[in-house]
Design a protein around this motif. Structure first.
Motif, PDB file in Angstrom:
ATOM      1  N   GLU A  71     151.769  14.693 197.971  1.00  0.00           N
ATOM      2  CA  GLU A  71     151.963  16.129 197.798  1.00  0.00           C
ATOM      3  C   GLU A  71     152.702  16.734 198.983  1.00  0.00           C
ATOM      4  N   THR A  74     156.538  16.465 198.378  1.00  0.00           N
ATOM      5  CA  THR A  74     157.112  17.440 197.446  1.00  0.00           C
ATOM      6  C   THR A  74     157.087  18.848 198.047  1.00  0.00           C
ATOM      7  N   ASN A  75     156.052  19.160 198.833  1.00  0.00           N
ATOM      8  CA  ASN A  75     156.022  20.459 199.512  1.00  0.00           C
ATOM      9  C   ASN A  75     157.154  20.572 200.518  1.00  0.00           C
ATOM     10  N   GLU A  81     152.947  23.374 194.847  1.00  0.00           N
ATOM     11  CA  GLU A  81     151.957  22.972 193.860  1.00  0.00           C
ATOM     12  C   GLU A  81     152.095  23.753 192.560  1.00  0.00           C
ATOM     13  N   TYR A  84     155.098  22.409 190.733  1.00  0.00           N
ATOM     14  CA  TYR A  84     154.809  21.042 190.292  1.00  0.00           C
ATOM     15  C   TYR A  84     153.838  21.062 189.114  1.00  0.00           C
ATOM     16  N   HIS A  85     152.862  21.942 189.161  1.00  0.00           N
ATOM     17  CA  HIS A  85     151.881  22.035 188.073  1.00  0.00           C
ATOM     18  C   HIS A  85     152.562  22.399 186.759  1.00  0.00           C
ATOM     19  N   ASN A 153     144.101  19.272 190.029  1.00  0.00           N
ATOM     20  CA  ASN A 153     145.121  18.663 190.892  1.00  0.00           C
ATOM     21  C   ASN A 153     144.756  17.206 191.156  1.00  0.00           C
ATOM     22  N   ARG A 155     146.564  14.978 192.231  1.00  0.00           N
ATOM     23  CA  ARG A 155     147.241  14.423 193.408  1.00  0.00           C
ATOM     24  C   ARG A 155     146.347  14.442 194.644  1.00  0.00           C
ATOM     25  N   GLU A 156     145.212  15.099 194.566  1.00  0.00           N
ATOM     26  CA  GLU A 156     144.264  15.116 195.680  1.00  0.00           C
ATOM     27  C   GLU A 156     143.165  14.075 195.520  1.00  0.00           C
TER      28      GLU A 156
END
Length: 241
Positions: A71, A74-75, A81, A84-85, A153, A155-156
């Motif tokens: 993440e 991408t940030n 986020e 991306y969501h 999320n 990705r976490e």
């Protein structure tokens, strides 16, 4: 069971994928094929096959990006986020719908076309069932835990667990609290990975990459003089000696 599912099963699937692919390449090269049934029917296949292949390709790219691109990366490039969501929600759903539509058409074609149905093996039926279950469960997991404004999320949690597999120190604690639908989707996905070498899905490793590096094929046409030397005739007519 928690340790087995998230600390053992991924390695079993990976070993079967690698070992099965090597075995298939060494001992079943002539079976390394999709066993195309285009000769029996092509009209519906020309619609269903591209739909499935493009859909599953986008699904695969989305999974690779979501699981193996941190993440923070991408940030750093400006894809926050929220953006991306929305990309995952709408883009992933569209790709999943396209893949499911392609699979549904392929199954309809196999069931309604007698020669194609007779060429369908039990192995094919298992492959279609697991593949369809993986895509549908993935869409269900995403849609049941998301809305346009927010969503789970993964990705976490799931992403760090997936990346930890490659360090040989699986972070199974990351899967605690993950929604059940996501966990079911992950187990089906691992099952599908293990089945790849033993089904027609093996052809995904046969992309004609060497085509990009092959020598040029030069075609030369006849000169004007050569065309007028003899009378044109059909190829199967007897040639005078």
């Amino acid at each position: 069971m928690h340790i087995f599912l998230w600390g053992v099963l991924p390695y079993i699937a990976f070993v079967l994928l690698v070992a099965g692919t090597v075995w298939r390449y060494r001992y079943d090269k002539f079976g390394w094929t999709t066993r195309s049934s285009q000769v029996y029917e092509s009209r519906l296949l020309n619609i269903a096959s591209p739909a499935f292949h493009y859909g599953i390709l986008f699904v695969l790219v989305g999974h690779l990006m979501g699981l193996f691109v941190p993440e923070s990366w991408t940030n750093a490039v400006g894809l926050k986020e929220r953006a991306y969501h929305l990309l995952s929600l709408y883009g992933g759903t569209a790709a999943g719908v396209l893949a499911v539509a392609g699979i549904a058409l392929l199954l309809y074609r196999r069931r309604t076309n007698t020669p194609v149905f007779r060429a369908t093996t039990r192995n094919d039926k298992l492959m279609y069932a697991v593949l369809l279950a993986a895509v549908i469960m993935g869409m269900w997991a995403k849609l049941s835990n998301s809305s346009p404004s927010s969503g789970y999320n993964y990705r976490e949690t799931i992403a760090p667990w997936a990346r930890s597999m490659f360090t040989l120190r699986p972070d199974i604690s990351a899967m605690e609290g993950v929604p059940l639908t996501y966990r079911i989707h992950a187990v089906i996905g691992l099952t599908l990975i293990a089945l790849v070498p033993f089904t027609r899905l093996i052809h995904m490793f046969s992309a004609p990459v060497q085509y990009l590096f092959r020598p040029y094929v030069v075609y030369r046409s006849r000169g004007a003089g050569e065309l007028g030397r003899r009378k044109e005739r059909r190829g199967w007519e007897k040639v005078d000696s």
